[in-house]
Design an enzyme around this catalytic site. Structure first.
Site, PDB file in Angstrom:
ATOM      1  N   ASP A 115       1.973 -14.084  43.912  1.00  0.00           N
ATOM      2  CA  ASP A 115       3.426 -14.026  44.100  1.00  0.00           C
ATOM      3  C   ASP A 115       3.659 -13.465  45.497  1.00  0.00           C
ATOM      4  O   ASP A 115       3.492 -12.275  45.739  1.00  0.00           O
ATOM      5  CB  ASP A 115       4.052 -13.116  43.034  1.00  0.00           C
ATOM      6  CG  ASP A 115       5.558 -12.898  43.265  1.00  0.00           C
ATOM      7  OD1 ASP A 115       6.100 -13.464  44.234  1.00  0.00           O
ATOM      8  OD2 ASP A 115       6.172 -12.157  42.476  1.00  0.00           O
ATOM      9  N   LYS A 152      13.880 -14.471  51.151  1.00  0.00           N
ATOM     10  CA  LYS A 152      13.549 -13.314  51.996  1.00  0.00           C
ATOM     11  C   LYS A 152      13.128 -13.799  53.385  1.00  0.00           C
ATOM     12  O   LYS A 152      13.843 -13.599  54.354  1.00  0.00           O
ATOM     13  CB  LYS A 152      12.491 -12.446  51.344  1.00  0.00           C
ATOM     14  CG  LYS A 152      13.047 -11.781  50.066  1.00  0.00           C
ATOM     15  CD  LYS A 152      11.969 -11.553  49.074  1.00  0.00           C
ATOM     16  CE  LYS A 152      12.449 -11.287  47.665  1.00  0.00           C
ATOM     17  NZ  LYS A 152      13.514 -10.333  47.481  1.00  0.00           N
ATOM     18  N   TRP A 165       7.685  -6.397  39.646  1.00  0.00           N
ATOM     19  CA  TRP A 165       7.618  -7.867  39.550  1.00  0.00           C
ATOM     20  C   TRP A 165       6.334  -8.292  38.867  1.00  0.00           C
ATOM     21  O   TRP A 165       6.316  -9.228  38.077  1.00  0.00           O
ATOM     22  CB  TRP A 165       7.781  -8.500  40.935  1.00  0.00           C
ATOM     23  CG  TRP A 165       9.116  -8.178  41.518  1.00  0.00           C
ATOM     24  CD1 TRP A 165       9.371  -7.388  42.602  1.00  0.00           C
ATOM     25  CD2 TRP A 165      10.394  -8.589  41.024  1.00  0.00           C
ATOM     26  NE1 TRP A 165      10.729  -7.288  42.809  1.00  0.00           N
ATOM     27  CE2 TRP A 165      11.376  -8.019  41.865  1.00  0.00           C
ATOM     28  CE3 TRP A 165      10.808  -9.394  39.958  1.00  0.00           C
ATOM     29  CZ2 TRP A 165      12.752  -8.211  41.672  1.00  0.00           C
ATOM     30  CZ3 TRP A 165      12.182  -9.589  39.761  1.00  0.00           C
ATOM     31  CH2 TRP A 165      13.125  -9.005  40.615  1.00  0.00           C
TER      32      TRP A 165
HETATM   33  N1  PMP Z   1       8.616 -11.326  42.997  1.00  0.00           N
HETATM   34  C1  PMP Z   1       8.892 -10.528  44.046  1.00  0.00           C
HETATM   35  C2  PMP Z   1       7.763  -9.882  44.784  1.00  0.00           C
HETATM   36  C3  PMP Z   1      10.231 -10.317  44.421  1.00  0.00           C
HETATM   37  O1  PMP Z   1      10.515  -9.520  45.448  1.00  0.00           O
HETATM   38  C4  PMP Z   1      11.258 -10.958  43.697  1.00  0.00           C
HETATM   39  C5  PMP Z   1      12.711 -10.827  44.070  1.00  0.00           C
HETATM   40  N2  PMP Z   1      13.120  -9.701  44.694  1.00  0.00           N
HETATM   41  C6  PMP Z   1      10.922 -11.742  42.608  1.00  0.00           C
HETATM   42  C7  PMP Z   1       9.585 -11.921  42.295  1.00  0.00           C
HETATM   43  C8  PMP Z   1      11.962 -12.408  41.776  1.00  0.00           C
HETATM   44  O2  PMP Z   1      12.477 -13.489  42.467  1.00  0.00           O
HETATM   45  P1  PMP Z   1      13.674 -14.396  41.928  1.00  0.00           P
HETATM   46  O3  PMP Z   1      14.890 -13.556  41.918  1.00  0.00           O
HETATM   47  O4  PMP Z   1      13.710 -15.487  42.954  1.00  0.00           O
HETATM   48  O5  PMP Z   1      13.307 -14.903  40.580  1.00  0.00           O
END
Ligand code: PMP
Length: 362
Positions: free
Chosen positions: A173, A197, A103
């Protein structure tokens, strides 16, 4: 009675049963309004109470002061990978990123479209099996901000304490560990987290922004991409993800009724310890994938068996016993038990019993 299984999914993930039951009770007629929350105008007085109530309860949970603004936006954490640099990088157009997983890499990819990215630290060469130590970071004191990922959902690592970044605004994040414990929001310039989550269904991204940073948003930005516009309209510039925010509000109330985030944190530590202790005592049959124990995530417990065949067998047999979502992320394999706030301790204990049996039989 509904048949509920143990849902170890990394997200969208398990929600508190009390919250789901309340949503069910209020589905057809929300508090005498004669309609469900999802059918209601987002400009109505009833909805305004839901929306501002959720913001107020979040402020209580984290002691968020008036110098921060809370936004409920759409587009997931992924849109924040772009909005953060678009709004916060100017005028210097450079930022530090700590790269601890997939991410974070995606955040870097979007930031590079806006300006210069300094990789202040990365453990990619070690396949993200640990977090960089403070003394490994090469921070630029003149950077617009430092971005980090508090919990790496895929690799099962999590920061215990924030990286120290001096006076440079810290951007986080927190998608996969928001509200798992009480953090000191004053250490941060900006926090973002997808709801799906620890906070609710998919569809909403929570943002907490220090007010002085709103002044960085440039008028040339597209309207929806501008934090200042959202702040001035209290997240009602356009139709908000109204039902998701309602559930998030119920989750905030659930946390407050539980006794707050210190209580939640203790529960999370207890749950994770049950699983990690068993893994560590299994004489190498189960192996945690994170090399430094202090970097282990309380939210996503990642581990492996002696072979890929056994991983597969484990997942199949576990599913048959009502343990769902244990497969590791497709990019890394292995196993992952996501045990977010709402995941019950009993489910972790039952998983360990299953793991014992599986070890004995294999
Ligand atoms: N950052 C982290 C740490 C994540 O775990 C996730 C999703 N698993 C995301 C970003 C991406 O999130 P989204 O699908 O809501 O764009």
């Amino acid at each position: 009675m509904a048949h509920r299984i143990y849902n170890f999914s990394a997200g969208p993930a398990i929600l508190p049963e009390d919250v789901l039951k309340q949503a069910q009770e209020e589905m057809l007629d929300y508090q005498g309004s004669g309609m469900s929350v999802m059918e209601m105008s987002h400009r109505s007085k009833t909805y305004d109470e839901i929306f501002t109530g959720a913001q107020a309860d979040l402020r209580k949970l984290l002691d968020i002061g008036d110098d921060y603004t809370i936004l409920f936006l759409q587009g997931g954490a992924n849109l924040q990978f772009s909005m953060v640099p678009l709004n916060l990088m100017p005028p210097k157009n450079k930022a530090d990123y700590i790269v601890t997983g997939s991410w974070a890499k995606k955040a870097v990819k979007e930031a590079k479209r806006v300006g210069a990215v300094n990789i202040a630290g990365s453990t990619e060469e070690e396949n993200f099996t640990r977090l960089p130590k403070q003394n490994e970071l090469k921070l630029d004191v003149d950077s617009s901000y430092v971005h980090f990922t508090s919990n790496n959902t895929i690799f099962g690592t999590q920061y215990n304490t924030e990286p120290e970044v001096g006076d440079v605004p810290l951007v986080c994040d927190a998608s996969s560990d928001m509200l798992h414990k009480k953090i000191d929001v004053n250490k941060y310039g900006f926090i973002y987290a997808g709801a799906q989550k620890n906070m609710g269904p998919a569809g909403c991204t929570l943002i907490i922004i220090r007010n002085d940073l709103l002044e960085r948003s440039n008028e040339t930005l597209h309207t929806y991409l501008n934090y200042k516009v959202h702040a001035e309209k209290n997240s009602l510039y356009n139709t908000p993800p109204s039902y998701t925010v309602y559930i998030m509000g119920l989750v905030y109330k659930w946390l407050l009724n539980l006794g707050g985030l210190d209580v939640m944190y203790q529960m999370n530590k207890d749950k994770a310890a049950i699983l990690y202790d068993y893994i560590d005592g299994s004489e190498g049959f189960y192996k945690g994938t994170v090399v430094n124990k202090e970097d282990r995530s309380l939210m996503n417990v990642t581990f492996r068996l002696p072979s890929e065949e056994l991983d597969k067998k484990f997942i199949a047999e576990a599913a048959g016993k009502g343990f769902s979502g244990l497969k590791g992320h497709r990019s890394v394999g292995g196993l992952r038990a996501s045990i977010y706030n709402a995941f019950p301790k009993k489910g972790v204990e039952d998983l360990v019993e299953f793991m014992k049996d599986f070890q004995k039989n294999n």
